[in-house]
Design an enzyme around this catalytic site. Structure first.
Site, mmCIF file in Angstrom:
data_model
loop_
_atom_site.group_PDB
_atom_site.id
_atom_site.type_symbol
_atom_site.label_atom_id
_atom_site.label_comp_id
_atom_site.label_asym_id
_atom_site.label_seq_id
_atom_site.Cartn_x
_atom_site.Cartn_y
_atom_site.Cartn_z
ATOM 1 N N LYS A 1 -1.756 11.751 15.273
ATOM 2 C CA LYS A 1 -1.226 12.620 14.218
ATOM 3 C C LYS A 1 -1.443 14.092 14.588
ATOM 4 O O LYS A 1 -0.593 14.932 14.316
ATOM 5 C CB LYS A 1 -1.896 12.282 12.891
ATOM 6 C CG LYS A 1 -1.490 10.883 12.394
ATOM 7 C CD LYS A 1 -2.389 10.407 11.275
ATOM 8 C CE LYS A 1 -1.975 9.039 10.769
ATOM 9 N NZ LYS A 1 -2.971 8.435 9.867
ATOM 10 N N THR B 1 2.488 -3.874 4.689
ATOM 11 C CA THR B 1 1.996 -2.935 3.667
ATOM 12 C C THR B 1 3.047 -1.876 3.333
ATOM 13 O O THR B 1 3.413 -1.684 2.174
ATOM 14 C CB THR B 1 0.701 -2.240 4.169
ATOM 15 O OG1 THR B 1 -0.241 -3.248 4.519
ATOM 16 C CG2 THR B 1 0.110 -1.324 3.120
ATOM 17 N N VAL B 2 3.546 -1.194 4.346
ATOM 18 C CA VAL B 2 4.471 -0.085 4.089
ATOM 19 C C VAL B 2 5.880 -0.606 3.795
ATOM 20 O O VAL B 2 6.547 -0.151 2.857
ATOM 21 C CB VAL B 2 4.496 0.909 5.284
ATOM 22 C CG1 VAL B 2 5.401 2.086 4.980
ATOM 23 C CG2 VAL B 2 3.086 1.400 5.601
HETATM 24 P P1 NAP Z 1 1.624 -4.378 8.595
HETATM 25 O O1 NAP Z 1 1.154 -4.515 7.205
HETATM 26 O O2 NAP Z 1 0.871 -5.014 9.689
HETATM 27 O O3 NAP Z 1 3.139 -4.887 8.645
HETATM 28 C C1 NAP Z 1 3.845 -5.079 9.836
HETATM 29 C C2 NAP Z 1 5.155 -5.803 9.527
HETATM 30 O O4 NAP Z 1 5.922 -5.869 10.704
HETATM 31 C C3 NAP Z 1 4.994 -7.231 9.017
HETATM 32 O O5 NAP Z 1 5.989 -7.508 8.075
HETATM 33 C C4 NAP Z 1 5.199 -8.085 10.278
HETATM 34 O O6 NAP Z 1 5.748 -9.361 9.992
HETATM 35 C C5 NAP Z 1 6.215 -7.235 11.020
HETATM 36 N N1 NAP Z 1 6.126 -7.335 12.470
HETATM 37 C C6 NAP Z 1 5.148 -6.841 13.264
HETATM 38 N N2 NAP Z 1 5.428 -7.080 14.563
HETATM 39 C C7 NAP Z 1 6.608 -7.734 14.583
HETATM 40 C C8 NAP Z 1 7.426 -8.247 15.611
HETATM 41 N N3 NAP Z 1 7.080 -8.137 16.898
HETATM 42 N N4 NAP Z 1 8.588 -8.845 15.271
HETATM 43 C C9 NAP Z 1 8.932 -8.963 13.972
HETATM 44 N N5 NAP Z 1 8.210 -8.482 12.938
HETATM 45 C C10 NAP Z 1 7.059 -7.882 13.246
HETATM 46 O O7 NAP Z 1 1.739 -2.833 9.001
HETATM 47 P P2 NAP Z 1 1.784 -1.573 8.012
HETATM 48 O O8 NAP Z 1 0.410 -1.224 7.565
HETATM 49 O O9 NAP Z 1 2.847 -1.747 7.018
HETATM 50 O O10 NAP Z 1 2.176 -0.412 9.055
HETATM 51 C C11 NAP Z 1 3.489 -0.262 9.518
HETATM 52 C C12 NAP Z 1 3.608 1.088 10.245
HETATM 53 O O11 NAP Z 1 3.360 2.145 9.337
HETATM 54 C C13 NAP Z 1 2.621 1.292 11.389
HETATM 55 O O12 NAP Z 1 3.246 2.044 12.406
HETATM 56 C C14 NAP Z 1 1.509 2.095 10.747
HETATM 57 O O13 NAP Z 1 0.782 2.862 11.683
HETATM 58 C C15 NAP Z 1 2.322 2.963 9.833
HETATM 59 N N6 NAP Z 1 1.606 3.504 8.680
HETATM 60 C C16 NAP Z 1 0.875 2.655 7.909
HETATM 61 C C17 NAP Z 1 0.248 3.162 6.766
HETATM 62 C C18 NAP Z 1 -0.578 2.278 5.882
HETATM 63 O O14 NAP Z 1 -1.148 2.778 4.907
HETATM 64 N N7 NAP Z 1 -0.644 0.977 6.133
HETATM 65 C C19 NAP Z 1 0.371 4.519 6.441
HETATM 66 C C20 NAP Z 1 1.139 5.354 7.267
HETATM 67 C C21 NAP Z 1 1.751 4.828 8.386
HETATM 68 P P3 NAP Z 1 4.972 -10.462 9.073
HETATM 69 O O15 NAP Z 1 5.076 -9.938 7.677
HETATM 70 O O16 NAP Z 1 5.711 -11.708 9.242
HETATM 71 O O17 NAP Z 1 3.576 -10.488 9.589
HETATM 72 N N1 HSE Z 2 -4.731 3.757 9.341
HETATM 73 C C1 HSE Z 2 -4.125 4.949 8.897
HETATM 74 C C2 HSE Z 2 -5.111 5.722 8.038
HETATM 75 C C3 HSE Z 2 -2.894 4.620 8.098
HETATM 76 O O1 HSE Z 2 -6.142 5.168 7.681
HETATM 77 O O2 HSE Z 2 -4.867 6.889 7.739
HETATM 78 C C4 HSE Z 2 -2.062 5.822 7.849
HETATM 79 O O3 HSE Z 2 -1.498 6.290 9.024
#
Ligand code: NAP
Ligand code: HSE
Length: 433
Positions: free
Chosen positions: A206, A14-15
């Site tokens: 957070k 996602t990010v």
């Molecule tokens: P996500 O959608 O689950 O994406 C994770 C990515 O990392 C995917 O591309 C996955 O590969 C890859 N990955 C995970 N484990 C791996 C490993 N062991 N080796 C290689 N690649 C790996 O997660 P996300 O929502 O983007 O979140 C990423 C971070 O940002 C987290 O720390 C989350 O807490 C933080 N965050 C998220 C948001 C939000 O709105 N989502 C907001 C603020 C902060 P594949 O693509 O092949 O599955």
């Molecule tokens: N799961 C978190 C939220 C993503 O809902 O705020 C952002 O850190």
């Protein structure tokens, strides 16, 4: 430094995919602001065979982190995989290799921030984590730079988009808990394991990060008392509405010279007139009280692909500027104090207490007496008859009182034959009435 700065991305979900998009769509402005082109060289994913039609053809995908960590051309490593391991190890290795690290990973920042800062300082690189709190809201930079003239006494916010989205939908549309959680997951707001959202752990991480920055003392996850939204029912939401409140999951950090630092995450009844009460959906907001600025509120989208990528990319730009000016000293650790913590029992709030009781003479009196004996003063009490024969609900809202006193009253209720169930106990924050 070469003609361009090369970036390696660990994770493109996602990010990460949002960061790829922002780096592409704003490449011209970013280059002008940085003074050098930023080139995304390699991207680590788990599954390299997955179709990623939005990624530029120039991006090299790998499933081997070594390709990025050992690439001497890559100067900035951006960790967006999530989870503690191997993210922590990869980031430490990148820092030790003299690479700047940018992350959105509050799990690692909250738990291993100290190690990260020490490694960054030792190797004269940046460790940047703007997106770890409040998604796209520039709150970390504000704490580390714009508010440094203040003594901050309070930081309070809605810092989890998933639960705020859920509570808003449950309150406005009467949606049920499970369907609204599913929607938040589909929109990419929720953590991989959404229990981190609904049980309050994501907000607690957070809160620890925010309080560490606000009060210049290291706040660990264990120092944060945590309660999620799983016990919130449609009845609580309805009582809140009737009494002039909304229910929000709040992260609260307070610093008092006398009592120490108090950091908690829990649902609260918030007066409808409070500015945080109108922060709805996936929006987050963080309230800061400083002795010069007074009250300030930072508001924006707390989760989601592009808003979060906005914060991550700003950190990439900061790291690039730092590489260009050969100065990483602006972003050092700010936890220079060691403050004491306020025990939970001593924290003071008003409370909403909802009890299922026998509907017979004297019940209200015995409840009022139990509150009084525990030194809990009541602001209001309502009794609602129920469809259940000979039973009623009593909802009391207390005046501000120490947590220990409310716990004492609840212990007495547990032993009172006329009290059939303590249905919920929720803090009331900022109740000025
Ligand atoms: P996500 O959608 O689950 O994406 C994770 C990515 O990392 C995917 O591309 C996955 O590969 C890859 N990955 C995970 N484990 C791996 C490993 N062991 N080796 C290689 N690649 C790996 O997660 P996300 O929502 O983007 O979140 C990423 C971070 O940002 C987290 O720390 C989350 O807490 C933080 N965050 C998220 C948001 C939000 O709105 N989502 C907001 C603020 C902060 P594949 O693509 O092949 O599955
Ligand atoms: N799961 C978190 C939220 C993503 O809902 O705020 C952002 O850190």
């Amino acid at each position: 430094m070469g003609q361009e700065i090369k970036i390696g991305l660990l994770g493109a979900g996602t990010v990460g995919s949002g960061v790829i998009k922002v780096l592409g769509m704003n490449a011209h402005e970013i280059e002008q602001r940085t003074g050098v082109p930023l080139v995304l060289k390699k991207v680590l994913v788990r599954d390299t065979s997955k179709k990623r039609p939005d990624f530029p053809a120039s991006v090299e995908l790998t499933d081997n982190a070594e390709d990025i960590l050992n690439d001497p051309e890559i100067e900035i490593v951006v960790e967006l995989m999530g989870g503690l391991h191997p993210s922590r190890e990869y980031m430490l290795r990148a820092l030790e290799a003299g690479k700047h690290v940018v992350t959105a990973n509050k799990d690692v920042v909250a738990q291993f921030g100290k190690d990260m800062f020490e490694a960054a300082e030792k190797h004269k690189v940046n460790f940047l984590f703007e997106a770890s709190v409040g998604g796209g809201i520039p709150i970390i930079a504000a704490m580390k730079q714009s508010l440094t003239a203040n003594h901050i006494t309070e930081v309070m916010g809605i810092v989890n988009g998933t639960t705020n989205y859920m509570l808003t939908k449950m309150s406005e549309d009467g949606c049920d808990y499970d369907s609204v959680l599913k929607e938040a997951q589909e929109k990419g707001y929720a953590e991989a394991n959404p229990s981190a959202d609904v049980d309050g752990l994501d907000a607690a991480r957070k809160a620890a990060i925010l309080a560490s920055l606000a009060f210049n003392t290291r706040v660990q996850l264990d120092n944060v008392s945590v309660e999620g939204i799983t016990k919130i029912t449609a009845e609580d939401i309805s009582y809140a509405k009737g009494l002039g409140y909304v229910i929000k999951l709040l992260a609260v950090g307070k610093d008092s010279e006398e009592d120490g630092v108090d950091v908690r995450v829990h649902p609260v009844f918030l007066p409808k007139s409070h500015p945080l009460a109108s922060v709805n959906g996936v929006f987050n907001a963080i309230f800061v009280r400083g002795n010069a600025i007074g009250e300030a509120m930072f508001y924006g989208q707390g989760a989601g692909s592009l808003p979060t990528a906005s914060a991550v990319t700003a950190d990439i730009i900061e790291a690039a500027r730092s590489i260009k000016s050969d100065d990483s000293s602006r972003n050092l650790c700010t936890c220079y104090s060691q403050k004491k913590f306020c025990p939970l029992e001593k924290t003071v709030s008003s409370y909403y207490v909802r009890l299922l009781v026998d509907d017979k003479p004297g019940v209200l009196g015995s409840i009022a007496t139990a509150f009084g004996n525990a030194k809990v003063s009541l602001k209001s009490v309502i009794q609602t008859p129920l469809n259940v024969k000979d039973h009623a609900e009593i909802v009391a809202v207390t005046h501000p009182v120490e947590h220990a006193c409310v716990q004492e009253a609840l212990r007495v209720f547990e032993g009172l034959p006329v009290v059939d169930e303590i249905r919920n106990v929720i803090r009331v924050e900022n109740d000025r009435g």
